[in-house]
Motif scaffolding. Structure first.
Motif, PDB file in Angstrom:
ATOM      1  N   ILE A  64       1.238  33.229   4.087  1.00 58.40           N
ATOM      2  CA  ILE A  64       1.744  33.251   2.903  1.00 58.40           C
ATOM      3  C   ILE A  64       2.551  32.201   2.633  1.00 58.40           C
ATOM      4  CG2 ILE A  64       3.015  34.798   1.281  1.00 58.40           C
ATOM      5  CD1 ILE A  64       0.174  35.950   2.087  1.00 58.40           C
ATOM      6  N   LEU A  65       3.657  32.065   3.738  1.00 49.68           N
ATOM      7  CA  LEU A  65       4.748  30.848   3.275  1.00 49.68           C
ATOM      8  C   LEU A  65       3.933  29.404   3.383  1.00 49.68           C
ATOM      9  CD1 LEU A  65       7.574  29.814   2.967  1.00 49.68           C
ATOM     10  CD2 LEU A  65       7.695  29.913   5.560  1.00 49.68           C
ATOM     11  N   ALA A  66       2.998  29.226   4.241  1.00 49.06           N
ATOM     12  CA  ALA A  66       2.225  28.010   4.187  1.00 49.06           C
ATOM     13  C   ALA A  66       1.418  27.780   2.919  1.00 49.06           C
ATOM     14  CB  ALA A  66       1.097  28.052   5.413  1.00 49.06           C
ATOM     15  N   GLN A  67       0.896  28.899   2.423  1.00 48.68           N
ATOM     16  CA  GLN A  67       0.102  28.808   0.947  1.00 48.68           C
ATOM     17  C   GLN A  67       1.033  28.538  -0.105  1.00 48.68           C
ATOM     18  OE1 GLN A  67      -1.698  32.605   1.097  1.00 48.68           O
ATOM     19  NE2 GLN A  67      -3.772  31.663   1.428  1.00 48.68           N
ATOM     20  N   VAL A 106       4.414   1.924   1.953  1.00 51.36           N
ATOM     21  CA  VAL A 106       5.445   2.796   1.420  1.00 51.36           C
ATOM     22  C   VAL A 106       4.797   4.301   1.470  1.00 51.36           C
ATOM     23  CG1 VAL A 106       7.115   3.270  -0.528  1.00 51.36           C
ATOM     24  CG2 VAL A 106       6.050   0.961  -0.165  1.00 51.36           C
ATOM     25  N   VAL A 107       5.506   5.167   2.492  1.00 53.63           N
ATOM     26  CA  VAL A 107       5.077   6.300   2.637  1.00 53.63           C
ATOM     27  C   VAL A 107       5.756   7.342   1.445  1.00 53.63           C
ATOM     28  CG1 VAL A 107       4.887   8.159   4.181  1.00 53.63           C
ATOM     29  CG2 VAL A 107       4.979   6.008   5.084  1.00 53.63           C
ATOM     30  N   ILE A 108       4.850   7.958   0.754  1.00 52.72           N
ATOM     31  CA  ILE A 108       5.516   8.888  -0.215  1.00 52.72           C
ATOM     32  C   ILE A 108       4.780  10.325  -0.264  1.00 52.72           C
ATOM     33  CG2 ILE A 108       5.703   9.247  -2.924  1.00 52.72           C
ATOM     34  CD1 ILE A 108       5.670   6.166  -3.229  1.00 52.72           C
ATOM     35  N   PRO A 109       5.323  11.018   0.374  1.00 55.70           N
ATOM     36  CA  PRO A 109       4.901  12.289   0.512  1.00 55.70           C
ATOM     37  C   PRO A 109       4.379  13.191  -0.770  1.00 55.70           C
ATOM     38  CG  PRO A 109       6.729  12.287   1.762  1.00 55.70           C
ATOM     39  CD  PRO A 109       6.683  11.177   1.013  1.00 55.70           C
ATOM     40  N   LEU A 110       5.104  13.027  -1.878  1.00 56.79           N
ATOM     41  CA  LEU A 110       5.055  13.852  -3.094  1.00 56.79           C
ATOM     42  C   LEU A 110       4.483  12.853  -4.129  1.00 56.79           C
ATOM     43  CD1 LEU A 110       7.631  16.386  -2.849  1.00 56.79           C
ATOM     44  CD2 LEU A 110       5.501  16.750  -2.013  1.00 56.79           C
ATOM     45  N   LEU A 111       3.256  12.028  -3.651  1.00 56.40           N
ATOM     46  CA  LEU A 111       3.252  11.092  -5.011  1.00 56.40           C
ATOM     47  C   LEU A 111       2.412  11.969  -6.084  1.00 56.40           C
ATOM     48  CD1 LEU A 111       2.796   8.052  -5.498  1.00 56.40           C
ATOM     49  CD2 LEU A 111       0.460   8.447  -4.878  1.00 56.40           C
ATOM     50  N   SER A 112       2.595  11.503  -7.410  1.00 58.20           N
ATOM     51  CA  SER A 112       1.962  12.166  -8.317  1.00 58.20           C
ATOM     52  C   SER A 112       1.887  10.841  -9.353  1.00 58.20           C
ATOM     53  CB  SER A 112       2.891  13.043  -9.055  1.00 58.20           C
ATOM     54  OG  SER A 112       3.974  12.592  -9.230  1.00 58.20           O
ATOM     55  N   VAL A 151       0.821  -1.171   0.071  1.00 61.26           N
ATOM     56  CA  VAL A 151       0.052   0.037  -0.251  1.00 61.26           C
ATOM     57  C   VAL A 151       0.930   1.350   0.035  1.00 61.26           C
ATOM     58  CG1 VAL A 151      -1.964   1.339   1.067  1.00 61.26           C
ATOM     59  CG2 VAL A 151      -1.884  -1.197   1.295  1.00 61.26           C
ATOM     60  N   VAL A 152       0.655   2.255  -0.913  1.00 60.80           N
ATOM     61  CA  VAL A 152       1.318   3.443  -0.979  1.00 60.80           C
ATOM     62  C   VAL A 152       0.541   4.383   0.045  1.00 60.80           C
ATOM     63  CG1 VAL A 152       1.841   5.397  -2.180  1.00 60.80           C
ATOM     64  CG2 VAL A 152       2.365   3.018  -3.010  1.00 60.80           C
ATOM     65  N   LEU A 153       1.104   4.939   0.991  1.00 58.20           N
ATOM     66  CA  LEU A 153       0.448   5.762   1.755  1.00 58.20           C
ATOM     67  C   LEU A 153       0.919   7.457   1.323  1.00 58.20           C
ATOM     68  CD1 LEU A 153      -1.312   6.719   4.214  1.00 58.20           C
ATOM     69  CD2 LEU A 153       0.768   6.441   5.637  1.00 58.20           C
ATOM     70  N   THR A 154      -0.033   8.366   1.270  1.00 54.08           N
ATOM     71  CA  THR A 154       0.387   9.765   0.626  1.00 54.08           C
ATOM     72  C   THR A 154      -0.398  10.747   1.269  1.00 54.08           C
ATOM     73  OG1 THR A 154       1.193  11.246  -1.166  1.00 54.08           O
ATOM     74  CG2 THR A 154      -0.798   9.729  -1.346  1.00 54.08           C
ATOM     75  N   GLY A 155      -0.269  12.004   1.361  1.00 51.79           N
ATOM     76  CA  GLY A 155      -1.147  12.970   1.716  1.00 51.79           C
ATOM     77  C   GLY A 155      -0.496  14.417   1.435  1.00 51.79           C
ATOM     78  N   GLY A 156      -1.316  15.576   1.326  1.00 46.81           N
ATOM     79  CA  GLY A 156      -0.444  16.856   1.427  1.00 46.81           C
ATOM     80  C   GLY A 156       0.159  16.905   2.679  1.00 46.81           C
ATOM     81  N   ILE A 157       0.903  18.032   2.732  1.00 49.20           N
ATOM     82  CA  ILE A 157       1.971  18.555   3.695  1.00 49.20           C
ATOM     83  C   ILE A 157       0.823  18.934   5.182  1.00 49.20           C
ATOM     84  CG2 ILE A 157       1.726  20.926   3.006  1.00 49.20           C
ATOM     85  CD1 ILE A 157       4.954  20.768   4.043  1.00 49.20           C
ATOM     86  N   ALA A 158       1.292  18.437   6.152  1.00 45.19           N
ATOM     87  CA  ALA A 158       0.650  18.696   7.528  1.00 45.19           C
ATOM     88  C   ALA A 158      -0.727  17.771   7.354  1.00 45.19           C
ATOM     89  CB  ALA A 158       0.452  20.145   7.828  1.00 45.19           C
ATOM     90  N   SER A 159      -0.992  17.016   6.678  1.00 44.63           N
ATOM     91  CA  SER A 159      -2.209  16.083   6.716  1.00 44.63           C
ATOM     92  C   SER A 159      -2.282  14.965   7.800  1.00 44.63           C
ATOM     93  CB  SER A 159      -2.269  15.462   5.365  1.00 44.63           C
ATOM     94  OG  SER A 159      -1.560  14.651   4.927  1.00 44.63           O
ATOM     95  N   ARG A 181      -3.686  25.821   8.348  1.00 43.26           N
ATOM     96  CA  ARG A 181      -3.808  26.140   9.983  1.00 43.26           C
ATOM     97  C   ARG A 181      -2.837  25.159  10.538  1.00 43.26           C
ATOM     98  NH1 ARG A 181      -9.548  26.291   9.367  1.00 43.26           N
ATOM     99  NH2 ARG A 181      -9.692  24.428  10.670  1.00 43.26           N
ATOM    100  N   ARG A 182      -2.962  23.737  10.353  1.00 43.27           N
ATOM    101  CA  ARG A 182      -1.994  22.694  10.783  1.00 43.27           C
ATOM    102  C   ARG A 182      -0.675  22.949  10.471  1.00 43.27           C
ATOM    103  NH1 ARG A 182      -5.364  17.072  10.258  1.00 43.27           N
ATOM    104  NH2 ARG A 182      -6.999  17.346  11.613  1.00 43.27           N
ATOM    105  N   LEU A 183      -0.353  23.299   9.247  1.00 41.08           N
ATOM    106  CA  LEU A 183       1.025  23.658   8.828  1.00 41.08           C
ATOM    107  C   LEU A 183       1.631  24.910   9.325  1.00 41.08           C
ATOM    108  CD1 LEU A 183       3.220  23.083   6.830  1.00 41.08           C
ATOM    109  CD2 LEU A 183       2.133  24.262   5.048  1.00 41.08           C
ATOM    110  N   GLN A 184       0.690  25.925   9.627  1.00 42.38           N
ATOM    111  CA  GLN A 184       1.234  27.294  10.386  1.00 42.38           C
ATOM    112  C   GLN A 184       1.571  26.781  11.729  1.00 42.38           C
ATOM    113  OE1 GLN A 184      -2.350  29.608   8.755  1.00 42.38           O
ATOM    114  NE2 GLN A 184      -0.723  31.154   9.379  1.00 42.38           N
TER     115      GLN A 184
END
Length: 199
Positions: free
Chosen positions: A151-154, A111-117, A6-14, A140-143
């Protein structure tokens, strides 16, 4: 291959790391693709040599290791350079991941792949599991996590594929909008499905 991959992915701070930890607690073997990506270009490896030959000494730290931040900036706006980087590293990463999966004694490997595409999917995975949160909650979580402004989080989120694109890659989704206890229960449910129901 008898193992379920199984590939595990998700956006930053998810919540990918916490989700992977809960799967590990249930006996799932976790492989971190980011760590593998670092290992295959470690100083002295064939990957390190190929990157040094292609991009020159300017991508190296004083100790000779690859300066990933400099390399990232170099390929960010150069399609040809990015293509060369991927041509060098992707086969090495895939080969190493396959070897680690084969060596695993577990029946369920994640397999954890943060930037899956679409370009970076593992061809031999059985399922793609996305940890999903609404974008405003993600911001909010990323900040809060990185102690940064909006701005940086976006900008950091914009550098990744969109939530819509990520969800299109998913076979399964774990919503992570609530408490850690709710996330843990969701992980147990999907774990049971992978182990006992999914063929």
């Amino acid at each position: 291959m008898n193992k379920k991959v199984v590939v595990l992915t998700g956006g930053i701070a998810s919540g990918k790391s916490q989700t992977a930890n809960y799967f590990a607690d249930l006996g799932c073997h976790i492989i971190d693709a980011d760590q593998v990506a670092r290992e295959v270009v470690h100083k002295g490896t064939s990957g390190w040599q190929a990157l040094s030959d292609r991009f020159g000494q300017k991508i190296l730290h004083p100790n000779g290791q690859i300066d990933r931040q400099k390399l990232r900036k170099m390929v960010f706006n150069d399609r040809n350079a990015l293509a060369d980087l991927n041509d060098i590293t992707h086969p090495l990463i895939q080969e190493r991941l396959m070897s680690m999966i084969e060596q695993s004694s577990g029946l369920l490997v994640m397999v954890v792949i943060p930037l899956l595409s679409e370009d970076s999917q593992i061809e031999y995975s059985h399922r793609v599991l996305v940890v999903d949160v609404p974008e405003q909650m993600q911001l909010r979580r990323l900040q809060a996590r990185d102690d940064i402004d909006l701005i940086l989080a976006q900008k950091m989120m914009a550098a990744q594929i969109s939530r819509t694109e990520r969800l299109k890659l998913a076979d399964d989704i774990i919503p992570n909008r609530g408490t850690l206890s709710e996330l843990k229960r969701a992980v147990k449910l999907i774990f049971d499905f992978y182990v006992y129901a999914f063929k």
